[in-house]
Enzyme design. Structure first.
Site, PDB file in Angstrom:
ATOM      1  N   ILE A  25       0.837  -1.196   0.000  1.00  0.00           N
ATOM      2  CA  ILE A  25       0.000   0.000   0.000  1.00  0.00           C
ATOM      3  C   ILE A  25       0.873   1.248   0.000  1.00  0.00           C
ATOM      4  O   ILE A  25       0.561   2.237  -0.675  1.00  0.00           O
ATOM      5  CB  ILE A  25      -0.947   0.000   1.215  1.00  0.00           C
ATOM      6  CG1 ILE A  25      -2.023  -1.079   1.047  1.00  0.00           C
ATOM      7  CG2 ILE A  25      -1.603   1.370   1.391  1.00  0.00           C
ATOM      8  CD1 ILE A  25      -2.896  -1.270   2.286  1.00  0.00           C
ATOM      9  N   ASP A  69      14.592   2.672  10.568  1.00  0.00           N
ATOM     10  CA  ASP A  69      13.730   1.853  11.417  1.00  0.00           C
ATOM     11  C   ASP A  69      12.822   2.809  12.179  1.00  0.00           C
ATOM     12  O   ASP A  69      13.277   3.559  13.049  1.00  0.00           O
ATOM     13  CB  ASP A  69      14.575   1.021  12.381  1.00  0.00           C
ATOM     14  CG  ASP A  69      13.740   0.080  13.248  1.00  0.00           C
ATOM     15  OD1 ASP A  69      12.549   0.373  13.496  1.00  0.00           O
ATOM     16  OD2 ASP A  69      14.279  -0.946  13.695  1.00  0.00           O
ATOM     17  N   VAL A  70      11.528   2.790  11.854  1.00  0.00           N
ATOM     18  CA  VAL A  70      10.613   3.791  12.401  1.00  0.00           C
ATOM     19  C   VAL A  70      10.337   3.601  13.886  1.00  0.00           C
ATOM     20  O   VAL A  70       9.667   4.436  14.502  1.00  0.00           O
ATOM     21  CB  VAL A  70       9.284   3.807  11.622  1.00  0.00           C
ATOM     22  CG1 VAL A  70       9.500   4.273  10.197  1.00  0.00           C
ATOM     23  CG2 VAL A  70       8.608   2.431  11.659  1.00  0.00           C
ATOM     24  N   ASN A 111       2.413   4.914   7.491  1.00  0.00           N
ATOM     25  CA  ASN A 111       1.929   3.713   6.828  1.00  0.00           C
ATOM     26  C   ASN A 111       2.678   2.454   7.252  1.00  0.00           C
ATOM     27  O   ASN A 111       2.171   1.340   7.090  1.00  0.00           O
ATOM     28  CB  ASN A 111       2.041   3.886   5.308  1.00  0.00           C
ATOM     29  CG  ASN A 111       1.654   2.628   4.570  1.00  0.00           C
ATOM     30  OD1 ASN A 111       0.483   2.286   4.455  1.00  0.00           O
ATOM     31  ND2 ASN A 111       2.644   1.911   4.057  1.00  0.00           N
ATOM     32  N   TYR A 158      -1.998  -7.657  16.773  1.00  0.00           N
ATOM     33  CA  TYR A 158      -2.083  -6.762  15.617  1.00  0.00           C
ATOM     34  C   TYR A 158      -3.332  -5.899  15.683  1.00  0.00           C
ATOM     35  O   TYR A 158      -3.276  -4.683  15.480  1.00  0.00           O
ATOM     36  CB  TYR A 158      -2.067  -7.591  14.326  1.00  0.00           C
ATOM     37  CG  TYR A 158      -2.340  -6.793  13.083  1.00  0.00           C
ATOM     38  CD1 TYR A 158      -1.430  -5.854  12.616  1.00  0.00           C
ATOM     39  CD2 TYR A 158      -3.523  -6.976  12.356  1.00  0.00           C
ATOM     40  CE1 TYR A 158      -1.677  -5.111  11.468  1.00  0.00           C
ATOM     41  CE2 TYR A 158      -3.777  -6.249  11.208  1.00  0.00           C
ATOM     42  CZ  TYR A 158      -2.859  -5.319  10.762  1.00  0.00           C
ATOM     43  OH  TYR A 158      -3.112  -4.585   9.623  1.00  0.00           O
ATOM     44  N   LYS A 195      -4.085  -1.614  15.821  1.00  0.00           N
ATOM     45  CA  LYS A 195      -4.929  -0.843  14.915  1.00  0.00           C
ATOM     46  C   LYS A 195      -6.100  -0.190  15.639  1.00  0.00           C
ATOM     47  O   LYS A 195      -6.514   0.920  15.295  1.00  0.00           O
ATOM     48  CB  LYS A 195      -5.421  -1.730  13.768  1.00  0.00           C
ATOM     49  CG  LYS A 195      -4.288  -2.202  12.855  1.00  0.00           C
ATOM     50  CD  LYS A 195      -3.449  -1.048  12.318  1.00  0.00           C
ATOM     51  CE  LYS A 195      -2.375  -1.504  11.349  1.00  0.00           C
ATOM     52  NZ  LYS A 195      -1.574  -0.380  10.810  1.00  0.00           N
ATOM     53  N   THR A 203      -1.303  -7.276  -0.832  1.00  0.00           N
ATOM     54  CA  THR A 203       0.050  -6.762  -0.656  1.00  0.00           C
ATOM     55  C   THR A 203       0.953  -7.957  -0.358  1.00  0.00           C
ATOM     56  O   THR A 203       0.475  -9.068  -0.105  1.00  0.00           O
ATOM     57  CB  THR A 203       0.122  -5.791   0.531  1.00  0.00           C
ATOM     58  OG1 THR A 203      -0.185  -6.517   1.736  1.00  0.00           O
ATOM     59  CG2 THR A 203      -0.851  -4.634   0.372  1.00  0.00           C
TER      60      THR A 203
END
Length: 256
Positions: A18, A60-61, A87, A152, A156, A187
């Site tokens: 994405i 690396d975020v 993202n 996960y 979110k 994806t």
């Protein structure tokens, strides 16, 4: 007129899936795109495909110093940031909560949520100057849940709440904050998840059927919505978690 003409967009997880669909759509809409991702090879390839006026940064975020450096490099090159699109995300492991180990839990939280903290911390002053916006890539499962993905879905669900609180906090600075919420999207990450399931062959049919519009889309449908949310067309929209889901959240329906 290009919807994002001359805007500088800092896009995490922008080298594939994405994210890369968004990067391409932002570039077509006239933006300068900074692709931020952890894989040097994919970052270089994505930036090469977009062209010389765009920038790729290996980062690396989940690490503060690396995010701070990436924000600095962006401002050094372009002089501004008009939007931050958070993202970057991971979805594995595919297991219930009691089977999730500490390392898996912390990695999900760090990549999917702490990254938003860091990009906001280091990008806030730039966004305040540009009266820019923040966009978060969430997921429909943050609202409706998903079996064998408790950790996960928690990230979110957290992102949805975070988006609304950030929208309130930053409205006085004219910074809009929204999220986009896909259901299934083809994806590399989703294809990896498919292979982890007991019966991978049935997953494609399943993913088509959960969307009332009849198919599981590619990432371009998400990218089109993201272009809108970052554009002046959405100038009075903030605190929204926009489903781009083919109606997957609606009603009771068979998925067989």
């Amino acid at each position: 007129m290009q919807q994002l003409a001359d805007k500088v967009i800092f896009l995490t997880g922008g080298s594939m899936g994405i994210g890369f669909e968004c990067a391409k759509a932002y570039a077509v809409a006239g933006a300068k795109v900074v692709i931020v991702a952890s894989s040097q090879g994919s970052v270089e390839e994505a930036a090469k495909q977009l062209g010389n006026e765009h920038l790729g940064i290996v980062c690396d975020v989940s690490i503060a110093s690396e995010v701070e450096s990436a924000i600095y490099q962006t401002i050094e090159k372009y002089g501004r940031i008009d939007a931050i699109h958070n993202n970057a995300g991971i979805a594995t492991p595919s297991k219930p909560l009691h089977e999730t180990n500490d390392e898996e839990w912390h990695r999900l939280m760090d990549v999917n949520l702490k990254s938003v903290l860091l990009t906001t911390r280091f990008g806030f002053e730039a966004l305040k100057k540009s009266q820019g916006c923040i966009l978060n890539t969430s997921s429909l499962v943050g609202e409706i849940g998903q079996e064998n993905h408790a950790a996960y879905t928690a990230t979110k669900g957290g992102m949805n709440a975070l988006t609304k609180s950030m929208a309130l906090d930053y409205a006085p600075y004219k910074i809009r904050v929204n999220a986009v919420s896909p259901a299934g999207v083809w994806t590399s990450m989703l294809r990896k998840w498919k292979e982890e399931q007991d019966d991978p062959a049935s997953i494609e049919k399943y993913l088509d059927n959960i969307h009332p519009l009849g198919y599981c889309p590619e990432g371009d449908v998400i990218a089109d919505a993201c272009v809108f949310l970052l554009s002046d067309k959405a100038r009075f929209i903030t605190g929204t978690v926009l489903p781009v889901s083919g109606g997957a959240e609606l009603g009771y329906k068979s998925v067989r």
